[in-house]
Design an enzyme around this catalytic site. Structure first.
Site, PDB file in Angstrom:
ATOM      1  N   ALA A 224       0.894  -1.350   0.242  1.00 21.30           N
ATOM      2  CA  ALA A 224      -0.014   0.045  -0.057  1.00 21.30           C
ATOM      3  C   ALA A 224       0.623   1.312   0.000  1.00 21.30           C
ATOM      4  CB  ALA A 224      -0.995   0.079   1.272  1.00 21.30           C
ATOM      5  N   THR A 225       2.029   1.353   0.247  1.00 20.49           N
ATOM      6  CA  THR A 225       2.916   2.285   0.254  1.00 20.49           C
ATOM      7  C   THR A 225       3.782   2.568  -0.903  1.00 20.49           C
ATOM      8  OG1 THR A 225       4.970   1.269   1.321  1.00 20.49           O
ATOM      9  CG2 THR A 225       3.268   2.193   2.775  1.00 20.49           C
TER      10      THR A 225
ATOM     11  N   ALA B  35      -0.032   1.823  -5.729  1.00 22.10           N
ATOM     12  CA  ALA B  35      -1.106   2.079  -4.777  1.00 22.10           C
ATOM     13  C   ALA B  35      -1.387   3.697  -4.757  1.00 22.10           C
ATOM     14  CB  ALA B  35      -0.874   1.340  -3.503  1.00 22.10           C
ATOM     15  N   ARG B  36      -0.350   4.378  -4.630  1.00 19.34           N
ATOM     16  CA  ARG B  36      -0.481   5.846  -4.250  1.00 19.34           C
ATOM     17  C   ARG B  36      -0.900   6.403  -5.705  1.00 19.34           C
ATOM     18  NH1 ARG B  36       4.148   7.627  -4.011  1.00 19.34           N
ATOM     19  NH2 ARG B  36       3.835   9.691  -2.930  1.00 19.34           N
TER      20      ARG B  36
ATOM     21  N   HIS C  46      -1.190  -6.645 -22.703  1.00 16.73           N
ATOM     22  CA  HIS C  46      -2.153  -5.586 -23.084  1.00 16.73           C
ATOM     23  C   HIS C  46      -2.356  -5.656 -24.633  1.00 16.73           C
ATOM     24  CE1 HIS C  46      -1.166  -3.662 -19.336  1.00 16.73           C
ATOM     25  NE2 HIS C  46      -0.240  -2.979 -19.607  1.00 16.73           N
TER      26      HIS C  46
ATOM     27  N   LYS D 270       8.784   3.043 -26.829  1.00 18.92           N
ATOM     28  CA  LYS D 270       8.989   4.023 -25.894  1.00 18.92           C
ATOM     29  C   LYS D 270       9.745   5.199 -26.601  1.00 18.92           C
ATOM     30  CE  LYS D 270       7.958   2.189 -22.112  1.00 18.92           C
ATOM     31  NZ  LYS D 270       6.662   2.465 -21.239  1.00 18.92           N
TER      32      LYS D 270
END
Length: 482
Positions: free
Chosen positions: A18-19, A23-24, A240, A331
């Site tokens: 979560a950190t 997640a952020r 993807h 890219k």
């Protein structure tokens, strides 16, 4: 136009890792938006879990800072923010030991859906699954969400599937591919299967070719170590772009239910032809005036990993035999753009004579950044003096169609709510993942055997020169990246 919000039942969602950045940047903002829209009930709980030594208040402060950083002025109102932050809890957990697991157990309610989001590296999937079983956290209403990469070849994907299957049944495993949560990708299914307009033409008799492009203007960034091991083929094509190909090429399922849809996608993957060496182009971006080269970004001057790949793919079934699918991704290209372009064949005969300039009908599905669809058709140019034809675009932008104030949900918003609802339609099944690797592995093995270096290309270009020749040999051209 106002979208209809269908609330979900109360749930406990535990986010392992979560950190971390995902997640952020994505998961927590997605949950916040769904809460602000009224889809998440006040009784829902979001529990962060990671090795970082934080308490509940510290985690709440971290999440609030993440909203400032990644949502900015687009964040919902302050009242909703305060209410959502109050729903958050945190426990320090170590996947490799028993530390914190008893504390986590006390926070999980027995009478609600419980979901565990593995926002961690695949090497921890097995340990987390085992700990959930050891501490009796797996119930009939338990779901787990696992992020890509789901393996790096067929053998590792099978091993991961077997590891998770030792603790969960297939209906509990949600292998997430955020591309399937994009509104435009879901609209692709609606356009195909909710309208009679295109489906009669959706085959090799009327479609000349299909182009699928996922272009990024940025480089590798801070993902050098991962990308040097994965490359564009593993990072983008195997998952993807494979999913986009399946949605374009699949047969109509008998209903819009998880296994019905995924059965048809699996048939497409199993029908893919082996790709010839001459139909593959690999590339690496070079240094630019203000940008580093691929080798500099990954810190490996001798790397043979591709930052760009283009392929010509065939499908051996009755619907698509003879119609090529051209895939490209890379890219440091000219622009950030993702689209699917279905190019239809020319009419068998022109009644307007050979001197009239002709343009082929093309249906373009734009995935990013300006989500929408465009159909190019021929019309008469206004004015006297004969029949002058020109092609025009019938254009539908989501932003314009839904109104300037409409919020197009992020892919994670849709997908996380689907997890809570127990809807696996937009998630990959285990056999689907393995079939994709079974097709991909021989391609990678062939170029590893030949040890041929990727072709250099300039940053800000459309890719290597040989990628242009891949199309020119077939008397076709790539669509401009813009």
């Amino acid at each position: 136009m106002v979208s209809r919000v269908i609330p979900v039942d109360a749930f406990d969602l535990v986010i392992f890792g979560a950190t971390g950045d995902l997640a952020r940047r994505k998961i927590l903002p997605a949950l916040f938006r769904r809460f602000a829209e009224g889809q998440m009930p006040p009784e829902a709980r979001v529990i962060g879990a990671a090795r970082s030594d934080l308490d509940r208040a510290g985690f709440q402060a971290m999440v609030s800072e993440a909203f400032d950083e990644f949502m900015g002025d687009t964040a919902p109102d302050a009242k909703s923010r305060a209410s959502f932050i109050e729903m958050l809890d945190y426990v320090t957990v170590d996947a490799a030991s028993d530390q914190g697991w008893s504390d986590l157990t006390t926070k999980i309610r027995p009478d609600v859906v419980r979901a565990f989001y593995f926002s961690v590296g695949p090497s921890l999937f097995g340990a987390l699954a085992a700990q959930l079983g050891k501490f009796s956290l797996i119930s009939p209403d338990t779901r787990i969400v696992v992020e890509k990469p789901f393996g790096n070849d067929l053998a590792s994907a099978r091993a991961l599937n077997q590891t998770l299957a030792a603790h969960f049944n297939e209906q509990q495993i949600y292998r997430i591919d955020h591309y399937l949560g994009k509104e435009t990708v879901q609209n692709l299914m609606a356009v195909r299967f909710a309208n009679v307009l295109f489906e009669p033409l959706w085959n090799a008799r009327f479609v000349d070719h299909v182009q699928i492009t996922v272009a990024e203007s940025v480089g590798i960034g801070g993902r050098g170590d991962y990308y040097n091991r994965a490359g564009a083929m593993r990072d983008m094509v195997q998952n993807h772009m494979m999913q986009l190909l399946c949605l374009i090429a699949m047969e109509p399922p008998y209903c819009f239910e998880p296994d019905a849809v995924r059965d048809e996608k699996l048939k497409v993957i199993n029908a893919l032809d082996p790709v010839l060496a001459r139909d593959i182009v690999r590339g690496q971006y070079q240094a630019g005036a203000e940008s580093a080269s691929f080798h500099e970004d990954i810190g490996a001057p001798d790397s043979q990993t591709e930052s760009y790949i283009a392929l010509k793919v065939g499908i051996s079934n009755w619907r698509w035999k003879g119609t090529p699918f051209y895939l490209r991704t890379g890219k440091r290209l000219r622009a950030r753009a993702s689209e699917i372009a279905v190019t239809f064949r020319d009419p068998p005969h022109s009644i307007f004579g050979e001197t009239v300039p002709w343009r082929t009908n093309v249906l373009v599905i734009r995935l990013q950044p300006d989500e929408g669809m465009t159909l190019r058709v021929m019309i008469k140019e206004p004015g006297p003096g004969g029949m002058r034809l020109k092609d025009v675009a019938l254009d539908m932008s989501f932003a314009e169609a839904l109104g300037e104030d409409a919020h197009i949900p992020d892919a994670y918003e849709r997908l996380i709510m689907d997890v809570i609802r127990g809807n696996q339609t937009l998630f990959m099944r285990g056999d689907e993942v393995e079939a994709a690797w079974a097709w991909t592995d021989p391609i990678i093995a062939e170029w590893q055997k030949t040890a041929e270096s990727p072709e250099p290309y300039d940053p800000g270009s459309s890719g290597p020169e040989n990628a242009l020749m891949l199309m020119h040999r077939d008397d076709r051209r790539w669509r401009e990246i813009r």
